[in-house]
Design a protein around this motif. Structure first.
Motif, PDB file in Angstrom:
ATOM      1  N   TRP A   1       0.766  -1.027  -0.091  1.00  0.00           N
ATOM      2  CA  TRP A   1       0.120  -0.147   0.139  1.00  0.00           C
ATOM      3  C   TRP A   1       0.795   1.263   0.041  1.00  0.00           C
ATOM      4  O   TRP A   1       0.475   2.353  -0.765  1.00  0.00           O
ATOM      5  CB  TRP A   1      -0.899   0.025   1.248  1.00  0.00           C
ATOM      6  N   LEU A   2       1.892   1.162   0.660  1.00  0.00           N
ATOM      7  CA  LEU A   2       2.728   2.504   0.717  1.00  0.00           C
ATOM      8  C   LEU A   2       3.401   2.526  -0.940  1.00  0.00           C
ATOM      9  O   LEU A   2       3.857   3.772  -1.087  1.00  0.00           O
ATOM     10  CB  LEU A   2       4.069   2.296   1.693  1.00  0.00           C
ATOM     11  N   TRP A   3       3.647   1.595  -1.528  1.00  0.00           N
ATOM     12  CA  TRP A   3       4.087   1.756  -2.909  1.00  0.00           C
ATOM     13  C   TRP A   3       2.784   2.178  -3.922  1.00  0.00           C
ATOM     14  O   TRP A   3       3.124   2.990  -4.520  1.00  0.00           O
ATOM     15  CB  TRP A   3       4.552   0.240  -3.332  1.00  0.00           C
ATOM     16  N   TYR A   4       1.809   1.490  -3.632  1.00  0.00           N
ATOM     17  CA  TYR A   4       0.572   1.540  -4.507  1.00  0.00           C
ATOM     18  C   TYR A   4      -0.140   2.925  -4.218  1.00  0.00           C
ATOM     19  O   TYR A   4      -0.447   3.514  -5.363  1.00  0.00           O
ATOM     20  CB  TYR A   4      -0.375   0.396  -4.511  1.00  0.00           C
ATOM     21  N   GLY A   5      -0.460   3.184  -3.018  1.00  0.00           N
ATOM     22  CA  GLY A   5      -1.271   4.304  -2.718  1.00  0.00           C
ATOM     23  C   GLY A   5      -0.931   5.742  -3.335  1.00  0.00           C
ATOM     24  O   GLY A   5      -1.804   6.339  -3.801  1.00  0.00           O
TER      25      GLY A   5
END
Length: 192
Positions: free
Chosen positions: A177-181
């Motif tokens: 999520w830290l990459w995709y968000g």
């Protein structure tokens, strides 16, 4: 009171995931460090030149008809253990590893890290070794603490592997999520 926008909700969710990721990483850093190092060592054990895992020696016959009975091999292994290493050692067997294709039997003990390789046909002692791979595996899965604390049913190992498994799952989800968000926020921003 104004309504929270979609971008603000996404940013808030991203901050929560970042905090969970950071706290979990900080709290379990030392455990992940040990798991990583011991995992690398276990992966390389067969290619360590006999340092982590001793080579398997060969007996004279691979035909089980020629072999001594297991109880005789066990008696001989215990004799060699007490004579060669120390008469103080326990002879409680953890496992017996039969290597028919090598004509050899390995005796691995419960209370210490010594292992013996015997010729299956003659009972001759082929090799005595310290089982460093077992020590590394016990550190890797947390069972070393069960042995140290004397727990009866691997409670520490089960707890440790559960915590570390859940932590790795949390790292995977929050890391994704830290990459995709931010990518999702930028995409939503460009379409708005």
């Amino acid at each position: 009171m104004r309504k929270e926008t979609k971008r603000q909700r996404q940013a808030k969710l991203l901050r929560i995931f970042r905090k969970i990721h950071r706290i979990t990483g900080a709290a379990l850093f030392i455990f992940f460090f040990f798991i990583a190092i011991t995992g690398l060592l276990l992966g390389w054990k067969k290619h360590s030149g006999g340092i982590i895992l001793s080579k398997s020696y060969k007996g004279i016959s691979t035909d089980l008809k020629d072999w001594l009975p297991i109880d005789s091999l066990n008696t001989l292994a215990n004799y060699y253990l007490l004579k060669t290493i120390s008469p103080e050692l326990s002879t409680d067997i953890d496992r017996i590893d039969i290597r028919k294709d090598k004509g050899m039997v390995k005796f691995i003990y419960t209370e210490h890290l010594w292992g013996l390789q015997l010729d299956g046909a003659t009972g001759k002692l082929l090799h005595v070794d310290r089982r460093y791979s077992d020590l590394i595996e016990n550190i890797h899965d947390g069972s070393i603490l069960d042995k140290y604390l004397g727990t009866s049913d691997n409670q520490v190992k089960v707890f440790y592997t559960t915590v570390m498994g859940v932590a790795l799952l949390i790292f995977t989800i929050t890391g994704f999520w830290l990459w995709y968000g931010p990518k999702r926020m930028r995409r939503n921003n460009s379409t708005a």
